[in-house]
Design a protein around this motif. Structure first.
Motif, PDB file in Angstrom:
ATOM      1  N   LEU A  54       0.857  -1.183   0.000  1.00  0.00           N
ATOM      2  CA  LEU A  54       0.000   0.000   0.000  1.00  0.00           C
ATOM      3  C   LEU A  54       0.896   1.237   0.000  1.00  0.00           C
ATOM      4  O   LEU A  54       1.019   1.947   0.994  1.00  0.00           O
ATOM      5  N   ASP A  55       1.537   1.467  -1.142  1.00  0.00           N
ATOM      6  CA  ASP A  55       2.478   2.573  -1.281  1.00  0.00           C
ATOM      7  C   ASP A  55       2.139   3.379  -2.526  1.00  0.00           C
ATOM      8  O   ASP A  55       1.732   2.811  -3.548  1.00  0.00           O
ATOM      9  N   GLY A  56       2.295   4.698  -2.438  1.00  0.00           N
ATOM     10  CA  GLY A  56       2.077   5.554  -3.594  1.00  0.00           C
ATOM     11  C   GLY A  56       0.701   5.358  -4.196  1.00  0.00           C
ATOM     12  O   GLY A  56      -0.304   5.209  -3.503  1.00  0.00           O
ATOM     13  N   ALA A  57       0.650   5.342  -5.529  1.00  0.00           N
ATOM     14  CA  ALA A  57      -0.625   5.187  -6.229  1.00  0.00           C
ATOM     15  C   ALA A  57      -1.123   3.750  -6.218  1.00  0.00           C
ATOM     16  O   ALA A  57      -2.240   3.488  -6.690  1.00  0.00           O
ATOM     17  N   ASN A  58      -0.329   2.803  -5.685  1.00  0.00           N
ATOM     18  CA  ASN A  58      -0.839   1.435  -5.524  1.00  0.00           C
ATOM     19  C   ASN A  58      -2.159   1.428  -4.772  1.00  0.00           C
ATOM     20  O   ASN A  58      -3.048   0.623  -5.051  1.00  0.00           O
TER      21      ASN A  58
END
Length: 822
Positions: free
Chosen positions: A681-685
């Motif tokens: 669950l990082d950035g645009a993920n």
């Protein structure tokens, strides 16, 4: 010459005869080549000139219309642009691909051969530069008049080769064959000053003023590259600046036999735009980077004031005519430069100039790492830009008065917010300058923008909460689907209509077809064709034969510890060791593909590349594995190679530690082409998972809240190693000598993981393995995998860079865009 209409001519006709004649005219008249003796490169140049005529005509008409209507234009300031090859993209946007192909066929020339002839401009390092180029494409597509300002680096990002498993950097001579897309603009030349001192003086009204007396002046020469929009009458402009000496040749020195000194000033001046990102480990490298940043922003702002004057508008209306976006902190010195130009050159009062400046700039932040926020030594800025240091001091003094009024007695907050870091050696904080001098500050994904307000820019968000917004990044569907994946493009047109590249939300029409077995079969055939193409490229570039029917597990991006390519490699080796112990294990065939460049001075990143190549050397030749897994490091990853890789991806690796990646755009390109994502669950993920559905995304790992909690709780990576037999086995394997004759080759990586592990690979290892097991299980059900693949593409409409630009226009720049066609 005003009022003369811009008429069509044979040079911009779209009929078969007009195109043929324009091409031959350029071959003969522009290049001076007899058709019978012309080469493939001659044909490429002639075709590029022919297509450029069409784009230039749009551009001139577009800017003429903007001048007549006095529209507010957007200037995108970026130290990097990665446009990729231009020819195919222009043909697509202009709707000329098939007409040109047919015309060339009639002359016995193959269009695909000419497309392959084009050299890629490597004017960026990665996502930052590629994003800037996506945005220029989208600015033109949605109808916004715009200019992208940057530097015309003579040598771009290095060419990467792999020799004996190691990255080797070669010179990127992208201009060696000429660049038919650019137009030199000597009339837009600008002088840029460095060094010297300032002195006071009084103007005719006896008002105190400051004058900058430089020790050196360098000339900036403009080179324009037109950027067409898709199905649009608007054309953006990429204006890049090249450094030249004011006097390039000392005739007196030459006559006295001092031949080196005769060209000394020319060589010193041209060094400024010689290479992208000089090594800044030494003082002189840092100084050159600062000079580069000031050079292009100074040229750009003077150019914009020149255009403003041609419009007949006064300098105090600058912000009404221009909106400037600072792409990260590299162009942040522009805040002080615009103040200098308005106050010192145009005589505006400080308050008026400051209002204009703060109404002009907006700032995009791309990092949550405090150490990545640029700082420049006060002495360095004072030596190179003495007037700017005075202006920064004045901005800071007035700003801190504002902070004192809002937070009385809070000296710690004052110290954190100050433009000058005085905790040790004194530095100018460029992110602080950008925040103070901008009307809007944005992050590039919802999570990133939230963390930005909570961490590195928390004090600014507390002071000016209204300044902060989010604009999630996007990618252009023209280059990365319609152009890169024509098979998929045709399938999408059949379902979503032929104009889907201009309105990506139309891809929602795909969703019902995910339940159609016949459509799923067509989808698999397109993917397999793309994988066969990539497999042939892999064989050509690396000598490795891979199975196109295997699962293509791909991680292509800049090599960096936080992106965790070595976590991926731990899984590869774990899988290998499992197969060695149990050759009958139910493991579907996989091809692991890595690609990306490591910064030349980045020791551990280069070791990660070496680990990937060493894993390939071992696994690819192990007869016990019998080709069930293969490991490939694809060299020289760039835009062109990306266009061959993205359409072939089955599994997209987006495994950076949560809270580290600002957004990512490779994740969007792969998912848009039907890849499923394994990621944190990082950035645009985060937003991609919400869009495509959590059942179509393989999630693992700590989240952004758990990462700092684990670190602050006394994380001991060696405890993970001691308590997990699988992890211990694979870590020990790295230092066993099995991956090369030198047992110590990967000891630095192992030591970093066992005793530091700053990006928590060992903490996320087990979760990653479990997610990879879920990948294998779904892959063994082709119908279910294909359904998820279709839904990934169908639900990625919001990640078009057109949507990003519309968000900027509405939330940041306050400019109008054209309406989407129904």
């Amino acid at each position: 010459m005003k009022g003369i209409p811009i008429s069509d001519s044979i040079r911009t006709g779209i009929g078969a005869d007009d195109l043929r004649q324009a091409f031959l005219d350029n071959l003969v008249c522009a290049l001076g080549r007899l058709p019978a003796y012309s080469t493939r490169h001659d044909h490429y140049l002639a075709l590029a000139m022919t297509v450029r005529d069409h784009v230039m005509r749009r551009g001139v008409r577009c800017f003429e219309k903007g001048d007549n209507l006095l529209v507010r234009r957007v200037a995108y300031f970026s130290a990097e642009f990665l446009p990729g090859p231009h020819l195919g993209n222009h043909l697509l946007n202009l709707g000329l691909t098939e007409s040109i192909r047919k015309m060339l066929d009639g002359l016995g020339i193959n269009l695909d051969d000419l497309l392959a002839e084009e050299e890629e401009p490597g004017l960026g390092n990665g996502g930052l530069g590629r994003l800037a180029s996506c945005y220029l494409d989208s600015l033109a597509t949605v109808g916004v008049q715009s200019v992208g300002y940057g530097i015309r680096y003579e040598f771009g990002i290095f060419d990467q080769t792999i020799r004996d498993g190691w990255q080797i950097q070669g010179t990127d001579k992208w201009l060696h064959g000429g660049n038919p897309w650019e137009v030199h603009r000597p009339g837009a030349v600008q002088d840029v000053m460095f060094g010297g001192h300032t002195e006071p003086w009084q103007d005719e009204s006896d008002s105190p003023r400051k004058r900058w007396v430089p020790s050196i002046v360098i000339r900036g020469e403009a080179y324009d590259t037109p950027i067409s929009g898709y199905d649009s009458d608007t054309c953006a402009l990429m204006r890049l600046w090249k450094a030249e000496a004011v006097e390039s040749f000392d005739f007196s020195a030459f006559n006295h036999g001092d031949y080196d000194r005769a060209v000394e000033q020319k060589v010193a001046s041209e060094n400024l735009s010689k290479v992208l990102y000089p090594n800044d480990e030494l003082h002189r490298g840092k100084e050159l980077r600062l000079k580069q940043q000031y050079f292009f922003t100074c040229c750009a702002l003077q150019d914009m004031l020149r255009i403003l004057s041609l419009r007949g508008a006064p300098p105090e209306s600058f912000h009404s005519n221009w909106a400037v976006q600072l792409n990260d902190t590299h162009p942040a010195i522009a805040v002080a430069e615009l103040m200098r130009l308005l106050v010192d050159q145009h005589g505006l009062g400080w308050d008026v100039a400051w209002k204009v400046t703060r109404s002009t700039f907006s700032y995009t932040n791309h990092t949550l790492l405090p150490e990545a926020l640029e700082r420049w030594p006060v002495d360095m800025i004072g030596g190179l830009l003495p007037r700017h240091l005075e202006i920064i001091y004045e901005i800071n003094a007035r700003f801190l008065d504002e902070v004192r009024a809002a937070f009385p007695g809070d000296d710690e907050r004052l110290a954190r917010l100050s433009l000058i870091d005085e905790s040790g050696p004194r530095y100018v904080r460029m992110a602080n300058l950008a925040c103070v001098g901008s009307q809007t500050v944005n992050g590039v994904a919802e999570l990133h923008s939230k963390l930005l307000r909570q961490t590195v820019l928390a004090d600014f968000a507390a002071l000016w909460p209204e300044k902060f917004t989010n604009v999630t990044n996007g990618v252009t569907p023209r280059r990365f689907v319609a152009l890169a994946n024509p098979g998929l493009g045709k399938l999408l047109a059949k379902v979503a209509g032929k104009n889907w590249p201009g309105d990506l939300e139309k891809l929602h029409k795909l969703e019902p077809h995910a339940e159609d077995p016949a459509f799923r079969q067509e989808w698999r055939e397109v993917k397999l064709s793309n994988k066969r193409h990539l497999a042939s490229l892999i064989a050509e570039r690396t000598g490795i034969e891979v199975d196109p029917t295997s699962l293509f597990d791909v991680q292509v991006k800049r090599i960096h510890e936080y992106k965790r390519q070595h976590l991926n490699l731990l899984h590869v080796l774990t899988l290998y060791l499992r197969l060695k112990k149990d050759p009958k294990a139910e493991v579907p065939a996989r091809t692991f593909i890595f690609g990306g460049k490591a910064a030349p001075g980045y020791f551990l990143a280069k070791r990660i590349i070496r680990l990937a190549t060493a894993a390939g050397e071992l696994i690819n030749h192990d007869r016990d594995i019998a080709g069930r897994i293969k490991v490939v490091f694809f060299p020289d990853f760039n835009v062109r190679n990306g266009q061959s890789i993205y359409p072939a991806v089955d599994l997209s690796e987006q495994i950076s530690l949560a809270g580290m990646e600002a957004s990512g755009t490779g994740n969007m390109k792969m998912s848009l082409n039907g890849a499923l994502t394994i990621g944190t669950l990082d950035g645009a993920n985060v937003e991609i998972r919400e869009a495509v559905g959590e059942e179509n995304f393989f999630l693992f790992g700590l989240n952004a809240a758990e990462v700092p909690a684990l670190k602050h709780g006394g994380y001991r990576p060696r405890d993970r190693y001691e308590s997990d037999p699988l992890l211990r086995e694979v870590i020990d394997f790295l230092t066993s000598g099995a991956l090369g004759e030198d047992r110590d080759l990967f000891q630095p990586l192992v030591d970093n993981l066992l005793y530091h592990d700053p990006y928590l690979l060992l903490a996320d290892y087990r979760g990653y393995l479990n997610a990879q097991q879920r990948v294998s299980e779904l892959w063994m059900d082709p119908e279910a995998w294909t359904r998820a693949s279709i839904l990934n593409t169908a639900r990625m409409g919001r990640f078009s860079s057109d949507r990003s630009i519309r968000d900027y226009c509405q939330r940041v720049w306050k400019v109008n865009v054209k309406k989407l066609k129904k």
